[in-house]
Design a protein around this motif. Structure first.
Motif, short mmCIF file in Angstrom:
data_model
loop_
_atom_site.label_atom_id
_atom_site.label_comp_id
_atom_site.label_asym_id
_atom_site.label_seq_id
_atom_site.Cartn_x
_atom_site.Cartn_y
_atom_site.Cartn_z
N GLY A 230 0.82 -1.20 0.00
CA GLY A 230 0.00 0.00 0.00
C GLY A 230 0.86 1.26 0.00
N GLY A 231 0.21 2.39 -0.19
CA GLY A 231 0.93 3.65 -0.18
C GLY A 231 0.12 4.77 -0.78
N LEU A 232 0.82 5.85 -1.09
CA LEU A 232 0.20 7.04 -1.68
C LEU A 232 0.53 7.07 -3.16
N VAL A 233 -0.49 7.28 -3.97
CA VAL A 233 -0.30 7.32 -5.42
C VAL A 233 -1.23 8.37 -6.00
N GLN A 234 -0.82 8.97 -7.09
CA GLN A 234 -1.67 9.94 -7.76
C GLN A 234 -2.76 9.24 -8.57
N GLU B 17 -11.61 7.57 -5.38
CA GLU B 17 -12.55 6.75 -4.62
C GLU B 17 -12.04 5.35 -4.31
N ASP B 18 -10.86 4.99 -4.80
CA ASP B 18 -10.24 3.72 -4.43
C ASP B 18 -9.51 3.82 -3.09
N THR B 19 -9.43 5.02 -2.55
CA THR B 19 -8.76 5.22 -1.27
C THR B 19 -9.47 4.43 -0.17
N ALA B 20 -8.72 3.59 0.53
CA ALA B 20 -9.30 2.73 1.58
C ALA B 20 -8.18 1.92 2.21
N GLY C 103 -4.43 -5.47 7.08
CA GLY C 103 -4.77 -4.36 6.21
C GLY C 103 -3.59 -3.50 5.82
N THR C 104 -3.71 -2.87 4.68
CA THR C 104 -2.70 -1.92 4.19
C THR C 104 -3.42 -0.73 3.57
N GLN C 105 -2.95 0.47 3.90
CA GLN C 105 -3.61 1.69 3.46
C GLN C 105 -3.23 2.03 2.02
N VAL C 106 -4.24 2.32 1.23
CA VAL C 106 -4.04 2.84 -0.13
C VAL C 106 -4.68 4.21 -0.19
N THR C 107 -3.90 5.20 -0.54
CA THR C 107 -4.40 6.57 -0.64
C THR C 107 -4.13 7.09 -2.05
N VAL C 108 -5.19 7.50 -2.72
CA VAL C 108 -5.08 8.02 -4.08
C VAL C 108 -5.37 9.51 -4.03
N SER C 109 -4.41 10.30 -4.43
CA SER C 109 -4.58 11.74 -4.42
C SER C 109 -5.16 12.19 -5.76
N SER C 110 -6.07 13.14 -5.67
CA SER C 110 -6.74 13.61 -6.90
C SER C 110 -5.98 14.76 -7.53
#
Length: 129
Positions: free
Chosen positions: A9-13, A89-92, A122-129
């Motif tokens: 998981g991680g932060l992705v655009q 909206e895939d952020t979760a 669990g692993t956090q996925v954060t999608v930045s807009s």
């Protein structure tokens, strides 16, 4: 008994990709149906994808069809979720789970987080807009 550990998981655009992995302990990995789920804060956990024991059948939620791919490597005791064209909206928090009892058709048709016996942390996925 099986223990599951997610990673990747991680932060992705938005528009980017991530590949999640879920490593399992034990010597009976191939006897488990495996699934990926996600849960947004304050919402119920929902199924994202599932894969049958031999890996020849898959299920995808409508929201991820054509963008996500689930796969498994029974020799490595690992299940993967390749996520492409990510959206905000895939952020979760994404979880993997295993089920050893129910037949594939039951799991596919229920398309639910209910009834899965073993869960990862669990692993956090954060999608930045």
């Amino acid at each position: 008994q099986v223990q599951l550990v997610e990673s990747g998981g991680g932060l992705v655009q938005a528009g980017g990709s991530l590949k999640l992995s879920c490593a399992a302990s034990g010597r009976t990995f191939s006897s488990y149906t495996l699934g990926w789920f996600r849960q947004e804060s304050g919402k119920a956990r929902e199924i994202v994808a599932a894969i049958s024991r031999p890996g020849d059948s898959t299920y995808y939620a409508d929201s991820v069809k054509g963008r996500f791919t689930i796969s498994r490597d029974n020799a490595k005791n690992t299940v993967y979720l390749q996520m492409n064209s990510l959206k905000f909206e895939d952020t979760a928090v994404y979880y993997c789970a295993a089920d050893q009892i129910r037949p594939w058709t039951s799991i596919r048709d229920s398309a639910s987080a209910i009834g899965w016996r073993f869960w990862g942390q669990g692993t956090q996925v954060t999608v930045s807009s």
